[in-house]
Design a protein around this motif. Structure first.
Motif, PDB file in Angstrom:
ATOM      1  N   ALA A 145      83.940  68.019  68.431  1.00  0.00           N
ATOM      2  CA  ALA A 145      83.556  68.806  67.252  1.00  0.00           C
ATOM      3  C   ALA A 145      83.640  70.283  67.639  1.00  0.00           C
ATOM      4  O   ALA A 145      82.641  70.888  68.048  1.00  0.00           O
ATOM      5  CB  ALA A 145      82.149  68.439  66.795  1.00  0.00           C
TER       6      ALA A 145
ATOM      7  N   CYS B 289      83.688  63.309  63.519  1.00  0.00           N
ATOM      8  CA  CYS B 289      85.052  63.819  63.442  1.00  0.00           C
ATOM      9  C   CYS B 289      86.050  62.748  63.853  1.00  0.00           C
ATOM     10  O   CYS B 289      87.114  62.587  63.238  1.00  0.00           O
ATOM     11  CB  CYS B 289      85.223  65.038  64.345  1.00  0.00           C
ATOM     12  SG  CYS B 289      84.448  66.533  63.714  1.00  0.00           S
TER      13      CYS B 289
ATOM     14  N   GLU C  10      78.260  65.034  65.536  1.00  0.00           N
ATOM     15  CA  GLU C  10      79.359  65.563  64.727  1.00  0.00           C
ATOM     16  C   GLU C  10      80.709  65.217  65.351  1.00  0.00           C
ATOM     17  O   GLU C  10      81.694  65.007  64.645  1.00  0.00           O
ATOM     18  CB  GLU C  10      79.207  67.077  64.574  1.00  0.00           C
ATOM     19  CG  GLU C  10      78.011  67.500  63.751  1.00  0.00           C
ATOM     20  CD  GLU C  10      78.140  67.111  62.276  1.00  0.00           C
ATOM     21  OE1 GLU C  10      79.231  66.683  61.848  1.00  0.00           O
ATOM     22  OE2 GLU C  10      77.128  67.221  61.554  1.00  0.00           O
TER      23      GLU C  10
ATOM     24  N   ASP D  14      86.316  60.272  60.962  1.00  0.00           N
ATOM     25  CA  ASP D  14      86.995  60.840  59.787  1.00  0.00           C
ATOM     26  C   ASP D  14      88.496  60.930  59.977  1.00  0.00           C
ATOM     27  O   ASP D  14      89.264  60.821  59.005  1.00  0.00           O
ATOM     28  CB  ASP D  14      86.428  62.226  59.473  1.00  0.00           C
ATOM     29  CG  ASP D  14      84.982  62.153  58.966  1.00  0.00           C
ATOM     30  OD1 ASP D  14      84.549  61.045  58.583  1.00  0.00           O
ATOM     31  OD2 ASP D  14      84.303  63.196  58.983  1.00  0.00           O
ATOM     32  N   LYS D  15      88.924  61.136  61.228  1.00  0.00           N
ATOM     33  CA  LYS D  15      90.350  61.325  61.480  1.00  0.00           C
ATOM     34  C   LYS D  15      91.104  60.006  61.620  1.00  0.00           C
ATOM     35  O   LYS D  15      92.330  59.989  61.642  1.00  0.00           O
ATOM     36  CB  LYS D  15      90.544  62.168  62.747  1.00  0.00           C
ATOM     37  CG  LYS D  15      90.118  63.611  62.558  1.00  0.00           C
ATOM     38  CD  LYS D  15      90.270  64.391  63.857  1.00  0.00           C
ATOM     39  CE  LYS D  15      89.795  65.837  63.674  1.00  0.00           C
ATOM     40  NZ  LYS D  15      89.865  66.606  64.937  1.00  0.00           N
TER      41      LYS D  15
END
Length: 789
Positions: free
Chosen positions: A315, A361, A357, A364-365
């Motif tokens: 992050a 990340c 976080e 999310d990716k």
């Protein structure tokens, strides 16, 4: 009566049944983390309280906080403490740190004014951070990863080191910052600001660490009007707080930055000057950043991020703006302790925020299924890594450098510490005291308590524990310091009222001895570093002993140490020795020294006739100390290889709390005394008719003395005569003498002949002479001089 209780209990159950808590049962994962939080609190509270009870907590900083809270709660003085008064003349904690957070602790401390209160509070708030980690991770990642991350938080070794070391305000910071971020993530900006203000109130450095969070919030919520206002509010509050804290610090202590800016002195002596020079001299800043203590900095980063498998770096925004501000500030300083101890509290909360976080990340990716797989796998790996690391990094680790992270070590109780508690109880509650770092918290509930310096008015009592290494840390700048912590000039004004196993209690200008318990210690191979020789297992004792090296006969020392601190008094030191073969030559010299071996207190030359082969023999040496003394060594010097010598142990025993003698036992042989003789055999001087031994031209203080001449008469004629005398002024003045005739001689045996003498004034160039007048051949080993009480 019982019926009424049952009715009230029934009503209470009904109310609980209607409550939101029971209507919305928590996840079982949350219950697990609550139990783990309670367990952590109990374990670390218990251990730190035991450490305190066993004098393994310190004035810096538990004692400082105890005195500051005590004087505020009970004497209406604003966080008054005195142990740093030369550098903080106002004697207010606000003259060093701007910490309004302390006001929240005052009512608690007034109700429960104990060190245990602070240690429990600290462990509880550290553990409470795990619940916030869980709630934040649950919000971002789900319940199962949240459980693993919150357990990893409780297993995080930088957290343990911080918790282990005394009491500070930094351990409250992770909970406060995690809470602020949690409410920010939920867009509960008012609650988040409340925790931001609480975090700011712990230390004056916090605005510098939280301002980047304001920038971060602005970036994240730039399109959210309320979020942007919140972010700007954080930054404005930080700037205002920084200005206010600097003004408050300066009002209480105008010279504060002259002392506390030292770690950044290369860049200036004030916050603005330091910041300006770093920004305008980036090359110098970068050079210092990467070249000063690079190994310590690298290990620090590994220590922070390896347990979390470097997930915070996933992050980038959180890593740069939340995590890195404190490491950057630290890496620009010259104080490497900022990389450990309580200071990790400035960054632990942010590290876990970035970890959460970073995982988000990664999720999310990735595609949905792959993201969930990555998340659970990574959370499990972090949990396993935390378990592995705590098995390696702990207070009982096999790696000494790791054990040193945990200040004070594991709690250790013994009879000496019980005795120290009894001595502390003798000091009146309202008396002023000067003492050492590890005793100071146990005397913190008083208005006048000192450790590094004394005020113009000397304190009522001085308390030292010479068995503690802290007795070597200088306590006063009055007069020249001896190698002990307190200067002789200061102690000259005090009287010893307790001398108990190395614990010394002094009272100012009056008092008589109330308690005497002799100091006694044994030292073996573990305490005596070898210069020559080896360690062997002795079959007769089953212990490891020191053996001399017959192949290196001219090495100056056999062993060193143990550099012990001793109270005033008369002592007997016993060296338990054994030889392999029957010999009567000079074997070794035993020394009692101070000041790094440069000053000999007592000396004994040992000859073979004093020991029996293959049998342990106690060789005793007496000495005196008129004042407390540190760095005492008991040395062994082996000049001979005529037989192997063994040392089992050294026993030091105090026989009086007062030094009745002014010097220790001394002996002199061919190494100290000139001679005219027939020959020298294994260190024994062989004399025949007309030969003489004289010297050693020493200075002797007034007093009564006994001197022993060790001789072996080998051959006699019809009228043997040997003259023994003590003389001064190069032989012109005879102090005492003894004529040995045929009736006094036993041929072929070592025996001593003694003289007693007295001196009313100091005398220099004293000689002890052995003069063979006629009809005999004599072997001379040594002269032993003993000061009589």
């Amino acid at each position: 009566m019982k019926l009424g209780v049952l009715v009230r209990l029934k009503k209470g159950i009904r109310l609980c049944a209607r409550s939101r808590l029971l209507k919305s049962p928590q996840s079982p994962y949350f219950v697990i983390i609550v139990v783990a939080t309670i367990a952590y609190t109990i374990i670390f509270s218990s251990v730190t309280i035991l450490k305190h009870y066993n004098f393994q907590t310190y004035g810096w900083d538990l004692g400082i906080f105890m005195q500051a809270l005590y004087t505020t709660a009970f004497h209406n003085k604003l966080f008054h403490y005195t142990v740093e008064f030369p550098s903080n003349p106002s004697c207010s904690f606000f003259g060093v740190h701007f910490a309004p957070f302390l006001f929240l602790l005052v009512p608690v401390y007034r109700a429960l004014p104990y060190a245990e209160t602070l240690l429990i509070l600290q462990s509880f708030f550290i553990a409470l951070g795990s619940i916030v980690v869980y709630k934040l991770a649950e919000l971002k990642l789900g319940s199962k990863p949240a459980l693993l991350l919150s357990l990893a938080y409780l297993l995080y070794t930088p957290l343990h080191e911080m918790n282990w070391y005394d009491f500070h305000l930094q351990p409250f910071i992770p909970f406060l910052l995690l809470s602020a971020y949690y409410y920010f993530a939920k867009s509960s900006y008012v609650k988040s600001l409340l925790f931001i203000v609480l975090a700011l109130s712990t230390y004056e450095i916090m605005p510098v660490l939280i301002f980047p969070f304001g920038l971060y919030a602005l970036v994240k919520r730039l399109r959210d009007r309320r979020g942007a206002i919140y972010a700007l509010s954080v930054m404005v509050i930080c700037i205002a707080w920084l200005i206010t804290s600097n003004k408050v610090n300066s009002a209480f202590n105008p010279t504060r930055w002259e002392i506390y800016a030292n770690p950044w002195a290369k860049f200036g002596n004030s916050p603005t000057g330091i910041a300006y020079n770093i920004l305008t001299r980036p090359i110098d800043a970068l050079q210092h950043f990467f070249t000063y203590a690079p190994l310590e900095k690298a290990l620090y980063l590994l220590w922070l991020f390896v347990p979390l498998l470097f997930t915070p770096s996933f992050a980038p925004l959180e890593f740069l703006l939340l995590v890195m501000p404190w490491p950057v500030i630290t890496f620009l300083s010259t104080y490497t302790d900022y990389l450990r101890l309580q200071y990790t509290g400035f960054v632990i909360g942010q590290v876990f925020i970035a970890t959460i976080e970073g995982l988000k990340c990664g999720v999310d990716k990735a595609p949905k299924l792959a993201g969930e797989w990555f998340l659970h796998k990574r959370a499990k790996e972090i949990f396993i890594a935390s378990i592995i690391l705590i098995m390696l990094i702990n207070p009982v680790s096999v790696i000494p450098e790791v054990r040193n992270l945990y200040v004070g070590g594991i709690p250790e109780s013994n009879a000496h510490k019980e005795l120290l508690r009894e001595v502390i109880a003798l000091i009146p509650h309202n008396a002023s005291v000067l003492t050492q770092n590890d005793i100071l918290p146990h005397l913190a509930h008083r208005l006048n308590l000192y450790s590094v310096s004394t005020p113009a008015q000397p304190p009522d009592f001085i308390l030292l524990d010479l068995r503690s290494p802290w007795s070597l840390t200088p306590l006063t700048n009055i007069g020249p310091n001896s190698s002990l912590s307190v200067s002789k000039k200061l102690l000259d004004e005090y009287r010893i009222i307790v001398s108990a196993d190395g614990i010394l209690l002094f009272k100012y200008k009056e008092g008589e001895l109330k308690l005497f318990i002799p100091y006694s210690s044994y030292f073996s191979y573990q305490d005596l570093p070898l210069e020559a020789g080896s360690l062997v297992l002795d079959p007769s004792t089953g212990r490891v002993v020191l053996a001399s090296d017959t192949k290196r006969p001219f090495h100056p020392f056999w062993w060193h140490g143990p550099w012990v601190s001793l109270p005033p008094g008369d002592y007997i030191v016993t060296f338990r020795l054994k030889i392999e073969d029957e010999v009567d030559g000079y074997l070794l010299t035993l020394l009692v020294t101070k000041e790094g071996g440069t000053h000999v207190i007592a000396r004994k030359q040992v000859h073979g006739f004093e020991l029996s082969p293959r049998e342990w023999t106690d060789i005793k040496l007496r000495f005196s100390l008129r004042e407390p003394q540190a760095g005492i060594e008991f040395l062994g010097v082996v000049p001979s290889n005529i037989t192997k010598i063994y040392l089992d142990y050294i026993h030091i025993e105090q026989i009086s709390p007062i030094a009745y003698k002014t010097s220790g036992d001394l002996s002199f042989n061919y190494m100290n005394m000139p001679f005219r003789c027939k020959e020298l055999v294994n260190g024994n001087i062989v004399l025949d008719e007309g030969c003489i031994v004289y010297g050693p031209y020493v200075k002797i203080h007034p007093g009564r003395y006994n001197v022993r001449f060790w001789l072996k008469v080998m051959h006699v004629g019809t009228n043997p005569r040997i003259l023994l005398d003590v003389v001064k002024d190069f032989g012109t003045t005879i102090i005492n003498e003894l004529m040995i005739g045929k009736d006094d001689i036993v041929v072929g045996q070592w025996r001593y002949y003694e003289l007693n003498f007295s001196l009313d004034s100091p005398a220099e160039n004293i000689e002890f002479r052995v003069h063979v007048l006629q009809d005999c051949e004599v072997a001379f080993a040594k002269v032993e001089l003993v000061r009589m009480p």
